[in-house]
Design a protein around this motif. Sequence first.
Motif: not given
Lengths: 100, 497, 507
Positions: C20-21, C131-135, C187-192
């Motif tokens: 997990e990055p 689209v994913e919103t990440v805070r 917690g951004t996983g592969a999307l990091a």
Amino acid sequence: MADLTREQVAHLAQLARLDLSPDELDHYNEQLNVILAAVAQVGEVAARDVPATSHPIVMTNVFRPDEVRPGLSREDALSGAPAAQDDRFRVPRILEEEPS
Amino acid sequence: MTADITRLSAATLAAELAGKQMSSVEATQACLDRIAEVDPQLHAFLYVDAEGALATAASVDRRRDAGEELPALAGVPIALKDVMAMRGVPTTVGSKILENWRPPYDATVVSRLREVGLPVLGKTNMDEFAMGSSTEYSAYGPTRNPWDHDRIPGGSGGGSAAAVAGFEAPLAIGTDTGGSIRQPAAVTGTVGVKPTYGAVSRYGLVALASSLDQAGPCARSVMDAALLHEVIAGHDPRDSTSLPGPVPDVVKAARTADVRGLKVGLVKELNGPGYQAGVRQRFSEVVELLTALGADVREVSCPNFTYALGAYYLILPSEASSNLARFDGMRYGIRLGDDGEANVEEVMARTREGGFGPEVKRRIMLGTYALSSGYYDEFYGQAQKVRTLVQRDFAAAFADCDVLISPTCPTTAFPIGEKVDDPLAMYLNDIATIPVNLAGNGALSMPIGLAPEDGLPVGLQVIAPPRLDDRLYNVGAAVEAALEDRWGHPLIEEAPQ
Amino acid sequence: MNTKVTPALVPYDDAVARYEPTLGLEVHVELGTASKMFCGCPTAFGAPANTQVCPVCLALPGSLPVVNATAVESTIRMGLALNCTIVENCRFARKNYFYPDMPKDYQISQYDEPIAIDGYLDVEVPTSDGVETVRVEIERVHMEEDTGKLTHTGGATGRIHGADYSLVDYNRAGIPLVEIVTKIVPGTGALAPEVGKAYVSQLRDLMRSLGVSDVRMEQGSLRCDANVSLAPPDGPLGTRSETKNVNSLRSVERALRYEIRRQAAVLDAGEKVKQETRHFNEDDGSTSPGRSKEEAEDYRYFPEPDLMPVSAQPEWVEELRATLPELPAAHRKRLQSEWGISDFDMQSVINAGALELVEATVAAGVSQAAARKWWMGELAREANDRGVGLSELPVTIDHIVRVEDLISSGALNDKLARKVFEGILAGEGDADEVVAGRKLELVSDDGALLAAIDEAIANMPEVVAKIQSGKQQAAGAIIGAVMKATKGQADAGRVRALLLERLPAEG
């Protein structure tokens, strides 16, 4: 308070960029311990809840307007340089990268 | 004739210049002649700028001849402590590391001297980077006390004090971080004032400890000091710590010289067994004098002053270790050991090793330690708290008193060489002057007589609340007038020639 | 010696399947103030060496800093735009270390009392299905000053290692910098890597909309240090590496992707990731080790005695808050609702980097549908083929406005309009010049059209019969024949009208 070791003194000299000789290291080691023993008296004061004073007279928000002012000519800027080349200050080779 | 000119006060000189009884060129030349005569022995000056001084003098004379209205001190020569940057004039700060550095800019104090037209005779000797109490730590050799050439003239501003005491200059600029104006004034029988922190711009003053440094006047009388104070004080937008608002009328205060009804506090912690007998004797005579003049003298206690020396010798080295980092041989000053092989780190370390003297290195090491991670709270942080306590002691004392007094230093001038290898003994010289720098108040030192045991000058320190520097001049002028009445002449007249 | 060992890399998908990055981003923004942080020297980029210096930024003995009011205000506005708490009392501190590009051998910065803390930026991250919103939470925003610029001379590479000596230009020294430090982003996983890129991109948009900086990564006015660590699922945080000065959006993503693959290989081999700074190599997308952080630097921070504390009184902060423009996120939401388009369509516009152009084109009077059609269609393809940004194409908003005018006046149809853009892209001049040069005008002479219609009617009697029996949809065949006969330069609507006049339905 434990005395400074010679190793610590050498580390301080390195931090302060002073190429002290071995004799100087010994000499400063001794003197710094004498001085530290004397100044350590500040530790005797119970001052846990006392705020620190960094400025004798405190003001806040001392700013200047964002205005361009004349600076130095390049000749003046470089006038004190121990070495200059191509209108730049010339410095010896750098080994370490800039810390961050 | 010129010998007489050099003995005139700045106020008298100013009046004679204004009345055209004398030209500024004559006054300046007289000082230059006197420097040529006595400075080979005194070594008050590191650099004499005869050409520059005479050019300023000639320009003032021309303007006066043209009928221009000039400020009071226009044309009165002055000496400048070598800690102040002056365009084109070597500024070494008493250090080898800045040997031959000629700043491309003027300190604000220098700009003000130029605006008013005081010919700058030259740069005066000092302890290297203003670290010291004897001027013995100058990289260019010690200055001698005009009262006794085998004794120190105080420090760090020994050169400015000796120049004034030796009649080489009627006025000088000093700087005071822990007593470097007041202690030299005390041991040379002259007047020196450390104004409130921020009263005089620090722009162009090569920093020792930024939160403690303050420039001020050196003179042979309280009025002369006030006249110079008026020229150099005032807000400067180039210095973020510069006080806004008007400068108190110090010249008027020096004229008032009236202590009737004034509440004077005698600081218990700044007098006592550690002080030389002759110092204590002269000091108690002044206490009696003040009472006789109508002042209400009472003892006050500032218990935390005991810790002031310790706090000072942590705060000063800490700030200094950072302020002096820029002297690395890259942009100005000397560079040592650049043999084409050495890397930049090595060249910096060699330059600093060879360019700084032992006291500077000692304090840089001490400051580096006090700020280093793991020790900050114990040393620097704790020292800043003690500083708060010292301020509170002052505030409490000033709740009951208009001014505070003490001897300026524990002893008279000590012999050259006596303390040069004993840093702690040297530091103890500043015990009475340091609390003022920690708290930021203004303070004045003035001569109050000679110690019977050694015939050397003793200084009185007057301390005022922050910003109220005029009180220093009022009290100082009153005491000075009463003492000179008693002696029949200023004390400095008794200095051997 | 400069031996470069290329470490083993784990395929990206495998790396993020096993570990997990956790991200951390430090961005430095050079403010676009007229003068420097602590002196009145100008800040212009590219001036001749050592011509924008003074005693203060050269650290001449005796000089003193004075804070630039606009720099403080800009920083507070940045803090507010990042939803931070503006700290009521903050101060400057000295960070002590020796380096030849730093004239004082300390940097005036902020340490334990930064001006703004505890904010966040909601980052919209494009994913395969929308689209994913990440805070991204902001730890602190603080003020500091830039260093001078070193040129390494001699040796082979012009890089620091192997150089014989270096030259210093202090023009940049003292330019105001604002450092924005995120909290760790878990917690951004592969999307990091995409999160990292989107954060920097949207931070850049935010700064631009505030007008505090020109945020040009290629000129160094926005610089990013990308930190990442890996940990097994539910394991404690790993040791991070800090990749310094990643100077384009794409590089942020590439650097993070590379570091994730490299660290995974280190961990797979049962070794420990070293805490170190690393450099990003644009050429091959790799990172290489820089300064090791094992011997921690001792910066000996202490409050800057030459500067007074900053007091951000609530009234002042509110005044500054009132100067905030509509921020990019709100702006995007507003446009989407004005245009009445779906999330997907909106994100397509954003991803194509066409938002500003579409918005400006709409503002110039073109319908949103047409504006999107042109920018997102031919023009986007062309920009992609040329490897340039949309705004670098020779087509301007004015061209689109003119083409749309010609369409609505009936002088052009869609097909011809495409040819007009082709001509503009080929450098044949503006819309009217291309129309004239390529003779693209629709045939508007009814006589010519009627002649063509009559010919078609004659050739297709069975179609005519259908139309006359009321099957108007059969008209298409005749219209097609007319269009063919006029080489497409007829207005199909006009042809239909004329045809139906000619052949009125019987009955």
